[in-house]
Enzyme design. Structure first.
Site, PDB file in Angstrom:
ATOM      1  N   GLY A 165     101.204 -32.552 108.382  1.00 32.90           N
ATOM      2  CA  GLY A 165     101.313 -33.994 108.582  1.00 32.90           C
ATOM      3  C   GLY A 165      99.940 -34.626 108.679  1.00 32.90           C
ATOM      4  O   GLY A 165      98.934 -33.935 108.775  1.00 32.90           O
ATOM      5  N   GLY A 176     106.521 -47.202 106.536  1.00 34.13           N
ATOM      6  CA  GLY A 176     105.394 -47.540 105.672  1.00 34.13           C
ATOM      7  C   GLY A 176     104.572 -46.325 105.310  1.00 34.13           C
ATOM      8  O   GLY A 176     103.743 -46.370 104.411  1.00 34.13           O
ATOM      9  N   GLY A 234      99.795 -38.583 109.642  1.00 32.03           N
ATOM     10  CA  GLY A 234      99.853 -39.940 110.197  1.00 32.03           C
ATOM     11  C   GLY A 234      98.958 -40.195 111.388  1.00 32.03           C
ATOM     12  O   GLY A 234      98.134 -41.109 111.378  1.00 32.03           O
ATOM     13  N   GLU A 235      99.112 -39.380 112.428  1.00 32.84           N
ATOM     14  CA  GLU A 235      98.281 -39.588 113.619  1.00 32.84           C
ATOM     15  C   GLU A 235      96.923 -38.895 113.548  1.00 32.84           C
ATOM     16  O   GLU A 235      95.912 -39.472 113.970  1.00 32.84           O
ATOM     17  CB  GLU A 235      99.051 -39.149 114.866  1.00 32.84           C
ATOM     18  N   GLY A 242     105.437 -43.702 103.777  1.00 39.03           N
ATOM     19  CA  GLY A 242     105.719 -43.155 102.450  1.00 39.03           C
ATOM     20  C   GLY A 242     106.688 -41.992 102.468  1.00 39.03           C
ATOM     21  O   GLY A 242     106.806 -41.267 101.474  1.00 39.03           O
ATOM     22  N   ARG A 297     105.899 -36.207 112.551  1.00 37.66           N
ATOM     23  CA  ARG A 297     106.919 -35.174 112.401  1.00 37.66           C
ATOM     24  C   ARG A 297     107.757 -35.267 111.141  1.00 37.66           C
ATOM     25  O   ARG A 297     108.446 -34.314 110.797  1.00 37.66           O
ATOM     26  CB  ARG A 297     107.859 -35.203 113.611  1.00 37.66           C
ATOM     27  N   GLN A 298     107.747 -36.406 110.448  1.00 41.52           N
ATOM     28  CA  GLN A 298     108.780 -36.571 109.428  1.00 41.52           C
ATOM     29  C   GLN A 298     108.573 -35.686 108.205  1.00 41.52           C
ATOM     30  O   GLN A 298     109.517 -35.088 107.701  1.00 41.52           O
ATOM     31  CB  GLN A 298     108.922 -38.042 109.015  1.00 41.52           C
TER      32      GLN A 298
END
Lengths: 348, 303, 627
Positions: free
Chosen positions: A285, A48, A287-288, A50, A90-91
């Protein structure tokens, strides 16, 4: 005391990118395909955030085609190279860079063929948005035509890559080590209104500033920040998984309270881009990191509004009312102590 | 998970009563189903098998409402959303829209009936204090020697305790009747700006009417929910304020009286400030919501 | 099973069907009509993913017994637009980036569509109210609101339809707001998640879970369950090779199904595979497990004491992991301090609450490859572990990631895929397991709770001289990601500040509570909650602006982190500057200035929410239904 009191607080934060205290790795395959489209296959775990769209942008940018022309293969241990998991923020870093490098290799094979076919130096070739051209010439074709030429010459333009992030383990005694090669920083400000009759807190505004290295898709980054902030808000004010002697009392969403539309602050995002020098894309990044400063910013704002320090999450209406009731008049004790100490040291 | 042997949807009151009186042991009446389905799940009742489910939402006699003789008679299939969308109900039941907007969400309001909510008799049900403030009565029907008989209860007598009502085997709620309070201002206070409650503290339904000078209380009705098994009409506060000059001081004093009443009656600790705050805000907002009168507080006159 | 007949119209298609009497409209749509866009996120009417139109009104279909729908006109997400097209609302969701994992999105599109059908002029407060019955866990709702307002403007003609198209690209696709590739499949409800997938001949699995937090398993008698009509097999730990049984992100301490004893309420003990869901559930009730309850530990500090019940034999002190970080000399640092603050902080266990409950399918293909389809966050690791446990060559195990309806770390643990694989291997039929929400909550890991004891020494000028940080976390019954969480928490603990003397200890402890595991920030937010609270307390004591005290201590290029890593890049200064500027922050110490500040209530904040927007504005639809 007035019924509704407002206040503001802030918090700073930092985080590491990719797997912690270990070497991280991700592999990817790229192919420039018929029609000037591309296939990208990698162990991407879209949950989710993206990442699929981001990878399409990265591939499109490197290859010189449109993101809508990129097809990303399914994540399947029998069909895709390992890019490992969705986690550790990480992605974008690991897989984004891996795809970028794989795409670069595929393009290189295409350009080698095209350069020979046109009789130009490979350095003069460029591609963008579905077209390929040689600088300082009037040679310009579509990517579809370029791929056909390449394949006609017997070469399928494929590429592959593995991207590595170098983290080291930690010393077992003093924890020293370099757990990540890239760090990110952030700051959030919260503005709240506290209802002193009921103890409820409404978060009216959040300003979130995060270093993302490079924003591949700014709207996507904002979406991550907004989602993270709301999760932070939920933990700060209302969510509580409770157990009594191992048995839960919060079986479902009637008791485990999640933020709804009515609880959402206006979220103002600002992206800082401190390019990562150790990776081709420069992106890091989000996310977190987006979730880290929210709860303390809100607690600091509550303190600003009503002078009670909430040290235990969640700061439910009940706990806030209780804290308001038991608050000793005047400031927190260490402020008074600090003043006394300071006065003494100045005298001494 | 809820499983059953048969699911009935009778279309007349007589059919419903016959099915209900003949239903095998363990059978249940179903109205909106918004309570029974969440109940039959792990963590609550778990897997439940009910022999016969008798759904009353197609019973013709339960549809719609009528207004007569100063009362609004709501058929048992009136759903919470109706209090928001129906202009007549909004006008005649001024505290109900504010109560309804706090009730769950739009989707559930389309499904959940007021009658079903009352039959559930949850001590934290929001509908009950609003109904109590409107002098609500509940009509129950039963079959007696093949004749349909009815009896009526004031809502605070209808509810016996948490989850318990006066409903006898074979009885079905046919309607809920409320005062038509057109011209009053209404309000509803509740803890929890979220859809779901974090703490089950008091909610307060208020109806007030200022006289046509806007200076004194012609009438007011106050009811608290969540402070005991039954809704609590604040009769002492009401009599104290009826006929009195409207002033913030007297409203605040009345609110403190309400808090005392709560503290003396319920064993749980409800924070005085919540009840005081609710009653005060409830009265003031209801005064504000009385559309055809300009309310004049004593304090502003002297300013 | 008892049946009933129902005549209704779904998405303009009239039909007459026979179905099970107990089904909800949700089950009928998903199972009987294969319309899987409508989801079961919770089954209890809380999340809104099941929203459909019944005779023009939006309702929650998980709360509607199917019989109620007879004679009605139903519109589901699939029926909003013709095949190959999207409504303006769906296109608006696509344009603004309103869909992330997508699981809440069909229900959210339905709620948004309903909002504008009920009131095409609804303002943002009314829109929020009308979406109040739908939960989203990924997006923070912000871009959903933007989508509804955009759709409203386009539908009303205030904005052109072109506003829904993708923005033109500049000179690079990097930095461009490319619309999400997967949004169309999500806003239309066409994307199939694991619970939406159907295979021929597929079995339904249900899991028997422990009612006790700590108990020996004396015996399990599955004979009555196995004998039931429609039950194909029942499995227990006897069906898993004992020597290799054990999975986990860091330590392989968790068996596929409980072996010898159960360690938390909700742990898997046995599983039934049957022809249909109801039979599988009924069979669970027929499995007889004899337990001998054991004393349990429910508090990490109690669990660390001598004599406490031991959760795992290999860890007699119940410690999952302890991570120390030491730098400089804390004693000297405190001795050198002008001011010392000391306090305690705690955070709770938090549930991931992704809208998609766990689900999966397993089958064995014609080449004897055991295939598991599930929304796993780490199929690479899962394949590794499962092939080892089952004793299969790694290329004879295949993990396929199904679309994930939210993860946040909660779908990293292999808590059900092993059972699916075992049943698939035993029966050579595909088998599906769909968790209920309640099952997901008790069986999956939570964010680690934390108790932090914090001591900070500072000089009058605001410089931190020393930090002592101790964190204890309840790791629950299994290791999951506890080791990594403690490590990350320790590394990040003292915040983005250069602290020359520090002593950090983070410890995760086994208890018989619901396990704690991976969850977005992996310990980072618990630790920094404490640090950022302390920093504000210090700022107040030193009568400094909170930004100022952060600047004085912040990491810079060349700083050494707490683990003594020399930074070659640092951007906190830029973040602080931007936050101060963008929020129009009024300078001053954090000494309860709220009532005196002048930077409150700006255009960049929202108004406090008071319900009733739709009638407070005096404009809403008026219907009269007098009997």
């Amino acid at each position: 005391m007035e019924r509704k009191l407002r206040g503001r607080g802030m918090a700073a934060s930092w985080y590491g990118i990719a797997r912690t205290a270990t070497i991280d790795r991700a592999g990817a395959w790229a192919e420039l395909d018929d029609g000037g489209t591309a296939k990208i296959v990698t162990g991407v775990t879209e949950i989710g955030e993206g990442i699929l769209t981001l990878l399409a942008q990265v591939a499109a940018d490197e290859l010189g085609i449109k993101p809508s022309e990129v097809t990303i293969g399914d994540n399947d241990t029998a069909r895709s190279p390992e890019a490992a998991h969705a986690g550790a923020t990480r992605q974008t870093y690991m897989i984004g860079n891996s795809v970028h490098l794989a795409a670069r290799e595929a393009k290189k094979h295409l350009f080698e063929q095209l350069a020979e076919h046109w009789g130009v130096e490979i350095e003069t070739l460029q591609s963008f948005d579905g077209e390929v051209w040689a600088n300082d010439t009037n040679l310009r074709i579509t990517m579809e035509e370029a791929v056909a030429i390449c394949k006609g010459r017997g070469v399928v333009p494929v590429g592959s890559a593995s991207f590595t992030a170098h983290g080291t383990g930690l010393d077992p005694v003093d924890g020293s080590g370099s757990p990540w090669q890239t760090y990110v920083f952030g700051t959030q400000v919260a503005e709240v209104e506290v209802d002193t009759y009921t103890g409820e807190v409404q978060v009216l505004g959040i300003w979130a500033v995060h270093d993302v290295g490079r924003a591949i898709n700014p709207r996507g980054v904002e979406g991550q920040i907004e989602g993270g902030v709301v999760q932070g808000l939920g933990q700060a004010l209302m969510e509580d998984y409770e157990t009594v002697n191992g048995h839960t009392t919060t079986h479902g969403f009637a008791k485990y309270i999640l933020p709804t539309s009515l609880d959402i602050p206006q979220i103002n995002c600002t992206l800082v881009e401190d390019h990562d020098p150790l990776s081709p894309l420069g992106a890091k990044g989000i996310g977190e990191p987006a979730l880290v400063p929210t709860a303390p910013a809100i607690m600091n704002a509550i303190y600003d509004a009503i002078g009670v320090r909430m040290k235990s999450l969640p700061a439910t209406p009940e706990k806030i009312l209780q804290a308001l009731k038991s608050k000793t008049p005047g400031r927190e004790q260490y402020v008074q102590e600090a003043r006394a100490q300071r006065a003494q040291s100045h005298r001494g | 998970m809820l499983t059953c042997d048969t699911y009935h949807m009778p279309t007349t009151l007589r059919d419903a009563l016959e099915l209900w009186s003949e239903a095998p042991e363990g059978s249940r009446l179903v109205s909106g189903a918004t309570d029974i389905l969440p109940w039959a799940r792990e963590g609550r009742a778990g897997d439940v098998h009910i022999p016969s489910l008798i759904d009353v939402t197609r019973v013709a006699e339960f549809k719609g409402y009528s207004v007569a003789n100063g009362r609004v008679r709501l058929g048992a299939n009136t759903v919470y959303q109706d209090f928001l969308t129906d202009g007549v109900l909004r006008r005649t039941l001024p505290c109900m829209p504010f109560c309804a907007i706090w009730f769950a969400d739009d989707q559930i309001r389309e499904q959940a009936t007021l009658a079903g909510n009352l039959a559930n008799a949850s001590p934290v049900a929001d509908g009950t204090p609003a109904v109590a403030a409107l002098n609500g009565t509940v009509e129950l029907a039963r079959l007696e020697d093949s004749e349909i008989k009815t009896r009526q209860f004031v809502v605070s007598d209808f509810i016996l305790g948490p989850g318990r009502t006066v409903l006898q085997p074979g009885e079905i709620i046919t309607s809920v009747s409320l005062d038509s309070a057109a011209g009053y201002g209404g309000s509803f206070q509740k803890v929890g700006q979220r859809r779901s409650l974090v703490i089950s503290v008091a909610c307060c339904a208020a109806l007030v009417r200022a006289d046509n000078t806007g200076c004194s209380f012609d009438d007011l009705r106050l009811a608290l929910g969540g402070v005991g098994p039954r809704p609590m009409r604040l009769n002492a506060v009401e009599s104290r304020l009826r006929g009195e000059r409207i002033s913030r001081r007297t409203i605040y004093a009345a609110a403190q009286l309400a808090a005392d009443e709560v503290a003396s009656r319920s064993r749980q600790e409800y924070r005085r400030s919540v009840v005081i705050g609710f009653v005060k805000a409830g009265i003031e907002e209801a005064l504000e919501n009385q559309s055809d009168v300009d309310v004049k507080f004593e304090e502003t006159e002297h300013a | 099973m008892p049946k009933l007949k129902i005549d209704l119209e779904v998405n303009n298609r009239k039909m007459s069907k026979e179905t099970d009497a107990h089904k909800r409209l949700l089950d009928f749509l998903r199972d009987d009509l294969n319309l899987t866009g409508t989801k079961e996120g919770c089954g209890a009417g809380e999340c809104g993913t099941c929203s459909v139109f019944v005779d023009g009104k939006l309702v929650k279909s998980c709360l509607m017994p199917v019989a109620k729908a007879s004679g009605s006109k139903i519109q589901t997400i699939e029926g909003l637009s013709d095949p190959g097209t999207l409504t303006p609302m769906q296109r608006a969701f696509h344009k603004t980036g309103a869909s992330q994992c997508g699981y809440c999105i069909p229900g959210m599109v339905m709620a948004a569509t309903s909002a504008l059908r009920e009131n095409p002029k609804a303002d943002i407060e009314e829109i929020k109210e009308r979406l109040g019955g739908n939960i989203c866990r990924c997006t923070g709702y912000t871009k959903i609101f933007e989508a509804v307002e955009l759709a409203k403007a386009v539908i009303a003609g205030d904005m052109p339809e072109e506003a829904l198209n993708e923005d033109d690209v500049g000179d690079s696709y990097i930095g461009h707001n490319v619309r999400r590739l997967d949004a169309p499949s999500k806003v239309s409800g066409r994307l199939r998640y694991a619970a939406d997938m159907k295979m021929h001949d597929m079995l339904q699995m249900q899991v028997l879970r422990s009612p006790h937090p700590h108990a020996k398993i004396i015996s399990i008698d599955t004979s009555e369950a196995e004998a039931m009509d429609g039950v194909v097999c029942v499995i227990t730990s006897n069906d898993v090779p004992e020597q290799t049984d054990g999975f986990g992100v860091f330590v392989h301490d968790q068996p596929i199904m409980a072996r010898g004893k159960v360690r938390h309420v909700g742990e898997a003990v046995a599983a039934v595979a049957a022809e249909d869901l109801v039979t599988a559930r009924k069979a669970l009730a027929k499995i007889r497990v004899v337990y001998e309850e054991l004393p349990g530990v429910y508090d990490p500090e109690e669990a660390m004491k001598k004599g406490a019940a031991v959760v795992h034999d290999y860890a007699p002190d119940n410690i999952v992991k302890h991570i120390p970080v030491r730098k400089g000399d804390v004693n000297a640092g405190f001795a050198n301090a002008d001011l010392i603050l000391e306090d305690d902080f705690s955070t709770q266990q938090v549930e991931h609450a992704y809208l998609e409950p766990e689900a999966g399918i397993a089958y064995v293909d014609a080449d004897d490859v055991v295939v598991v389809i599930s929304p796993s966050q780490n199929i690479t690791h899962h394949r590794h572990m499962l092939s080892h446990i089952l004793g299969l060559p790694i290329n004879k195990v295949r993990f396929i990631m199904s679309p994930v309806g939210g993860g946040f770390g909660g779908k990293e643990d292999m808590i059900y895929q092993g059972m699916l694989a075992v049943v698939a291997m035993k029966t050579h039929r595909p088998v599906q397991l769909n968790f209920t929400r309640e099952e997901s909550i008790i069986a999956s890991a939570k964010r680690h709770p934390s108790r932090v004891h914090y001591k900070m020494g500072l000089k009058w000028n605001g410089e931190i001289t020393a930090i002592q940080f101790g964190m204890i976390s309840d790791g629950g019954a299994y290791g999951m990601s506890s080791e990594g969480v403690m490590r990350k928490a320790a590394i990040l603990s003292c915040g983005p500040y250069e602290v020359h003397n520090l002593s950090v200890d983070t410890t995760a402890v086994y208890t018989n509570n619901t396990p704690s595991g991976a969850f977005r920030t992996f310990g980072g937010m618990q630790a920094q909650f404490a640090t950022e609270s302390m920093m504000d307390m210090a700022a107040e004591a030193l009568e400094m602006d909170p930004f100022e005290i952060r600047r004085i201590n912040m990491m810079k290029i060349g700083s050494r982190t707490h683990t003594q890593h020399k930074l070659t890049a640092a951007s906190l200064d830029r973040c602080l500057d931007a936050a101060e500027k963008e929020s129009r922050w009024e300078n001053g110490p954090p000494n309860v200035r709220g009532s005196k500040r002048s930077d409150l209530g700006g255009d960049d904040t929202r108004a406090p929410c008071t319900l009733g927007a739709r009638f407070k504005n005096g404009k809403s639809t008026d219907k009269e239904r007098v009997a």
